[in-house]
Design an enzyme around this catalytic site. Structure first.
Site, mmCIF file in Angstrom:
data_model
loop_
_atom_site.group_PDB
_atom_site.id
_atom_site.type_symbol
_atom_site.label_atom_id
_atom_site.label_comp_id
_atom_site.label_asym_id
_atom_site.label_seq_id
_atom_site.Cartn_x
_atom_site.Cartn_y
_atom_site.Cartn_z
ATOM 1 N N ARG A 240 0.874 -1.178 0.000
ATOM 2 C CA ARG A 240 0.000 0.000 0.000
ATOM 3 C C ARG A 240 0.907 1.223 0.000
ATOM 4 O O ARG A 240 1.986 1.209 0.598
ATOM 5 C CB ARG A 240 -0.899 0.030 1.242
ATOM 6 C CG ARG A 240 -2.025 -0.985 1.236
ATOM 7 C CD ARG A 240 -3.110 -0.638 0.211
ATOM 8 N NE ARG A 240 -4.227 -1.570 0.249
ATOM 9 C CZ ARG A 240 -4.389 -2.593 -0.586
ATOM 10 N NH1 ARG A 240 -3.505 -2.832 -1.544
ATOM 11 N NH2 ARG A 240 -5.454 -3.371 -0.482
ATOM 12 N N GLU A 269 -4.424 7.702 -4.518
ATOM 13 C CA GLU A 269 -4.711 7.074 -5.819
ATOM 14 C C GLU A 269 -6.041 7.573 -6.359
ATOM 15 O O GLU A 269 -6.974 7.738 -5.573
ATOM 16 C CB GLU A 269 -4.739 5.552 -5.663
ATOM 17 C CG GLU A 269 -3.381 5.001 -5.242
ATOM 18 C CD GLU A 269 -3.357 3.487 -5.039
ATOM 19 O OE1 GLU A 269 -4.374 2.827 -5.335
ATOM 20 O OE2 GLU A 269 -2.325 2.986 -4.596
ATOM 21 N N HIS A 288 -1.932 0.666 -9.826
ATOM 22 C CA HIS A 288 -2.485 -0.304 -8.861
ATOM 23 C C HIS A 288 -3.133 -1.495 -9.588
ATOM 24 O O HIS A 288 -4.348 -1.690 -9.528
ATOM 25 C CB HIS A 288 -3.501 0.381 -7.929
ATOM 26 C CG HIS A 288 -3.746 -0.400 -6.664
ATOM 27 N ND1 HIS A 288 -4.077 0.177 -5.475
ATOM 28 C CD2 HIS A 288 -3.713 -1.734 -6.413
ATOM 29 C CE1 HIS A 288 -4.233 -0.753 -4.550
ATOM 30 N NE2 HIS A 288 -4.014 -1.935 -5.105
#
Ligand code: NAP
Length: 337
Positions: A240, A269, A288
């Site tokens: 993360r 994000e 991601h």
């Protein structure tokens, strides 16, 4: 409405077949995505629901307070740092996630980042595409080996072990790892060595982050940690974004404290177009996509559906994150739901 009288809210990532399966046990209200126009409707739907399922679930304490019927939250992800677990525990709400089915795919992504970062694949591909390949490639474009380099796995759980296996068995890489507890099986299988984070950082050529994000791992990799790394080392993050102090990483990449980074995750994000990371050549950026293959996202969605149905119908959920707390909240010893 189906006989059970139950209602499920489904947010993102479920296909027609999966929604039909859910409709066999409950009425299902579907939100393909959330935006300013439908966010209030989503919150209202959750306030009437017994189950909430989906990807990138949005749920906060206020929503929980307004959702007295909510029994099960089934996230299409293995990480659940975006969900208010403590409040769900207090309210006796079961949380299910989707481990295992994404392990190998996420390990593939990490290894793709390792390969591409070491060999500068994206940067050199751009050189070809942009017509800048005008002479033989020389030292200034050389990369670094992958095979034989020391791979440091920070968080040798399911995904960490799968990355270590690729490195040790496929590329002859010595493996160092950290975890809360030692992993004798991994040591026997791969000759992996359990060590303190500081030692791992100072010895590894490639440091790969695969820990869950929580209060203990917030900014685990800060300026001090980066300074411990070898100056020719690379940092790979598929965990993360907030496991790394992003500002400190930008400084470290800019000043050559470490050689390169490969990142699938960011502190915010989607990554802002103003992020200084975009100005650096020695960082590879992915949006991601750790588990983002057709096969794996489909398997994750089915796993989440099975968990939701198992929990709501009393058959039992396979992946109950907070089973113990659930039992305590409900005052009995049975398996969840
Ligand atoms: P896992 O099996 O639970 O592995 C996590 C490992 O981290 C465990 O070995 C754990 O140690 C270790 N750990 C926890 N806290 C630590 C700490 N403070 N220091 C060192 N090690 C620590 O989970 P997983 O399935 O491998 O997934 C790991 C994480 O990857 C997820 O939580 C998620 O955030 C991330 N992820 C990202 C993507 C993506 O799209 N980029 C995809 C999937 C997952 P013990 O085993 O000793 O408890």
């Amino acid at each position: 409405m189906v006989e059970s009288g139950r209602r499920i809210v489904a947010l993102r990532r479920l296909n027609h077949e999966q929604l039909e399966r859910l409709r066999q046990v409950a009425e299902v209200e579907v939100f393909d995505d959330l935006n300013e126009d439908n966010r209030e409707a989503f919150r209202a739907a959750v306030s009437r629901a017994h189950g909430l399922i989906g990807g990138k679930l949005e749920l906060d304490e206020d929503m929980l307070a307004e959702a007295p019927l909510l029994e099960v939250v089934s996230t299409i992800s293995v990480g659940y740092d975006h969900l208010p677990l403590a409040e769900m525990n207090d309210r006796g709400i079961l949380l299910c996630n989707t481990p295992d089915v994404l392990t190998e795919t996420t390990a593939d992504t990490a290894f793709a980042l390792i390969m591409a970062t070491q060999r500068r694949l994206v940067e050199l591909s751009m050189m070809v595409r942009e017509g800048r390949w005008t002479a033989h490639v020389d030292r200034e474009h050389f990369g670094s080996d992958v095979h034989g380099k020391t791979l440091g796995i920070v968080g040798a759980g399911r995904i960490g072990a799968a990355i270590a296996r690729r490195g040790a068995l496929g590329f002859g890489m010595p493996i160092l790892y950290t975890a809360n507890s030692a992993k004798p099986e991994l040591e026997a299988e791969l000759g992996a060595q359990h060590c303190h984070l500081d030692e791992l950082l100072s010895r590894a050529d490639i440091v790969c982050l695969v820990v869950p994000y929580n209060v203990d791992t917030h900014h685990l990799i800060d300026a001090e940690a980066l300074a411990r790394m070898k100056s020719n080392a690379a940092l790979i993050n598929v965990a993360r974004g907030k496991v790394v102090d992003e500002q400190a990483l930008i400084e470290a990449l800019h000043h050559g404290v470490i050689r390169a980074a490969g990142l699938d995750v960011f502190s915010q994000e989607p990554l802002s177009v103003d992020s200084p990371l975009l100005a650096l050549d020695n960082v590879l950026l992915l949006p991601h996509i750790g588990s983002a293959t057709h096969e794996t996202r489909d398997a994750m969605a089915w796993r989440a559906v099975d968990n939701m149905i198992g929990a709501l119908t009393g058959k039992g959920a396979v992946d109950a994150v907070n089973a113990q707390q659930w039992r305590r909240a409900h005052g009995h010893n049975e398996d969840p739901a």
